[in-house]
Motif scaffolding. Structure first.
Motif, mmCIF file in Angstrom:
data_model
loop_
_atom_site.group_PDB
_atom_site.id
_atom_site.type_symbol
_atom_site.label_atom_id
_atom_site.label_comp_id
_atom_site.label_asym_id
_atom_site.label_seq_id
_atom_site.Cartn_x
_atom_site.Cartn_y
_atom_site.Cartn_z
ATOM 1 N N MET A 65 0.852 -1.196 0.000
ATOM 2 C CA MET A 65 0.000 0.000 0.000
ATOM 3 C C MET A 65 0.883 1.240 0.000
ATOM 4 O O MET A 65 1.827 1.323 0.778
ATOM 5 C CB MET A 65 -0.911 0.006 1.241
ATOM 6 C CG MET A 65 -1.882 1.168 1.287
ATOM 7 S SD MET A 65 -2.958 1.083 2.738
ATOM 8 C CE MET A 65 -3.766 -0.474 2.481
ATOM 9 N N ARG B 164 0.197 7.629 2.368
ATOM 10 C CA ARG B 164 -0.752 8.710 2.135
ATOM 11 C C ARG B 164 -0.015 9.981 1.735
ATOM 12 O O ARG B 164 0.982 10.341 2.325
ATOM 13 C CB ARG B 164 -1.567 8.988 3.398
ATOM 14 C CG ARG B 164 -2.740 8.060 3.580
ATOM 15 C CD ARG B 164 -3.571 8.525 4.725
ATOM 16 N NE ARG B 164 -2.849 8.400 5.984
ATOM 17 C CZ ARG B 164 -3.225 8.953 7.126
ATOM 18 N NH1 ARG B 164 -4.275 9.716 7.157
ATOM 19 N NH2 ARG B 164 -2.535 8.778 8.223
ATOM 20 N N GLN C 187 -10.922 3.599 -5.464
ATOM 21 C CA GLN C 187 -9.644 3.137 -6.001
ATOM 22 C C GLN C 187 -9.186 1.859 -5.310
ATOM 23 O O GLN C 187 -8.636 0.946 -5.944
ATOM 24 C CB GLN C 187 -8.589 4.231 -5.839
ATOM 25 C CG GLN C 187 -8.778 5.425 -6.764
ATOM 26 C CD GLN C 187 -7.821 6.551 -6.440
ATOM 27 O OE1 GLN C 187 -6.785 6.339 -5.802
ATOM 28 N NE2 GLN C 187 -8.160 7.760 -6.863
ATOM 29 N N ALA C 188 -9.394 1.792 -4.014
ATOM 30 C CA ALA C 188 -8.954 0.623 -3.246
ATOM 31 C C ALA C 188 -10.014 -0.464 -3.207
ATOM 32 O O ALA C 188 -9.692 -1.650 -3.174
ATOM 33 C CB ALA C 188 -8.587 1.039 -1.824
ATOM 34 N N LEU D 123 -7.525 -3.617 3.377
ATOM 35 C CA LEU D 123 -8.595 -2.733 2.918
ATOM 36 C C LEU D 123 -9.308 -2.083 4.098
ATOM 37 O O LEU D 123 -9.710 -0.918 4.027
ATOM 38 C CB LEU D 123 -9.596 -3.522 2.069
ATOM 39 C CG LEU D 123 -9.103 -3.977 0.695
ATOM 40 C CD1 LEU D 123 -10.174 -4.780 -0.015
ATOM 41 C CD2 LEU D 123 -8.698 -2.770 -0.153
ATOM 42 N N TYR E 48 -7.196 0.802 5.184
ATOM 43 C CA TYR E 48 -7.241 1.896 4.212
ATOM 44 C C TYR E 48 -8.536 2.702 4.376
ATOM 45 O O TYR E 48 -8.515 3.934 4.407
ATOM 46 C CB TYR E 48 -7.140 1.355 2.791
ATOM 47 C CG TYR E 48 -7.054 2.438 1.737
ATOM 48 C CD1 TYR E 48 -5.843 3.046 1.434
ATOM 49 C CD2 TYR E 48 -8.187 2.858 1.053
ATOM 50 C CE1 TYR E 48 -5.758 4.043 0.474
ATOM 51 C CE2 TYR E 48 -8.127 3.849 0.093
ATOM 52 C CZ TYR E 48 -6.904 4.439 -0.192
ATOM 53 O OH TYR E 48 -6.839 5.431 -1.131
#
Length: 286
Positions: free
Chosen positions: A1, A4, A58-59, A216, A219
């Protein structure tokens, strides 16, 4: 990942010119209700909401699918408790932006005299609701601004009690809202305090987000943490205690597509079922 970067879901004040908003509301901060509206293809959202929603998409590209199956479940659940259990009043907590299949529309199509109280903590949501919602004149609807973390205030509000008779069974709808309540805020306790104010035979319609993977989940938590509410996806084992004191009707706590699908609905594929990361239940106060 990836790490940010800047926070594109927070915009400078003054950038929003799309619609009038209540004084004191900062539309540069994304709000879950307006993000959900965006997931459903609605237009009652702002740039910050869209930016945050796009980060989620997006994720987790299946988020739009999750929003739709949640909405479809809600229609089936409201129809069921109205037609089969005789419920004629609904208390909807965390109303969200009005969309096709609003509770009063579904219930009043079965029983025109049905009454609905919509409650949300976002003034923009309630402003949209008042402007867009109209019901059968034989029933009644009302709107009240409050936070579901204060159930006693909701149950005692004159605006709510003017429409809802708590001496009679009522269906409480908590659709995609309890995953915005942190564990420290005691979501099970909130449900229990609501249950204490309900008559026997009252019902709970519940949906709650889960996630396929821990990555996920983390996120989504990061993105929503930059919005106006946290998100706390929970597993089925963690959601089940929220139903304490209620007896789930068949088929129990299941993923949304599996809860009493309409006749002729194709059975979900294994991939669709994997992506259906929202658990649903309808339960009766015992």
């Amino acid at each position: 990942m990836t790490q940010r970067g800047p926070e594109p879901w927070r915009l400078p004040r003054g950038d929003e010119v799309e619609t009038q908003v209540p004084q004191g509301i900062d539309t540069s901060i994304a709000h879950p209700a307006r993000m959900y509206d965006y997931f459903l293809g609605g237009k009652n959202n702002f740039a910050a909401d869209r930016a945050a929603a796009e980060l989620i998409l997006q994720a987790v590209p299946e988020t739009r699918y999750v929003a739709r199956i949640n909405r479809d479940f809600l229609v089936r659940a409201v129809r069921t408790v109205t037609a089969e259990y005789g419920i004629r009043q609904f208390l909807d907590l965390g109303t969200g932006i009005p969309a096709d299949g609003n509770i009063h529309e579904v219930a009043q199509a079965v029983a025109p005299e049905t009454r609905v109280a919509y409650v949300d903590n976002d003034p923009i949501v309630l402003a949209h609701a008042r402007a867009l919602v109209s019901g059968d004149p034989r029933g009644r609807t009302t709107f009240f601004q409050a936070d579901l973390r204060d159930p006693e205030k909701i149950l005692a509000a004159p605006e709510v009690r003017d429409v809802i008779d708590f001496d009679q069974p009522v269906a409480v709808v908590m659709a995609m809202v309890l995953h915005f309540v942190r564990d420290a805020e005691d979501p099970a306790g909130i449900v229990a305090r609501l249950r204490a104010g309900l008559a026997p035979g009252s019902m709970l319609i519940l949906t709650h987000a889960s996630f396929k993977t821990e990555a996920l989940k983390r996120y989504a938590e990061e993105v929503y943490d930059r919005a106006s509410a946290p998100v706390v996806p929970r597993s089925a084992d963690e959601i089940a205690p929220l139903l304490a004191g209620f007896d789930p009707i068949e088929p129990g706590l299941v993923r949304a597509p599996l809860w009493r699908p309409d006749p002729g609905t194709p059975e979900p594929t294994p991939q669709e079922l994997e992506e259906a990361v929202v658990y649903t239940a309808v339960a009766v106060k015992t």
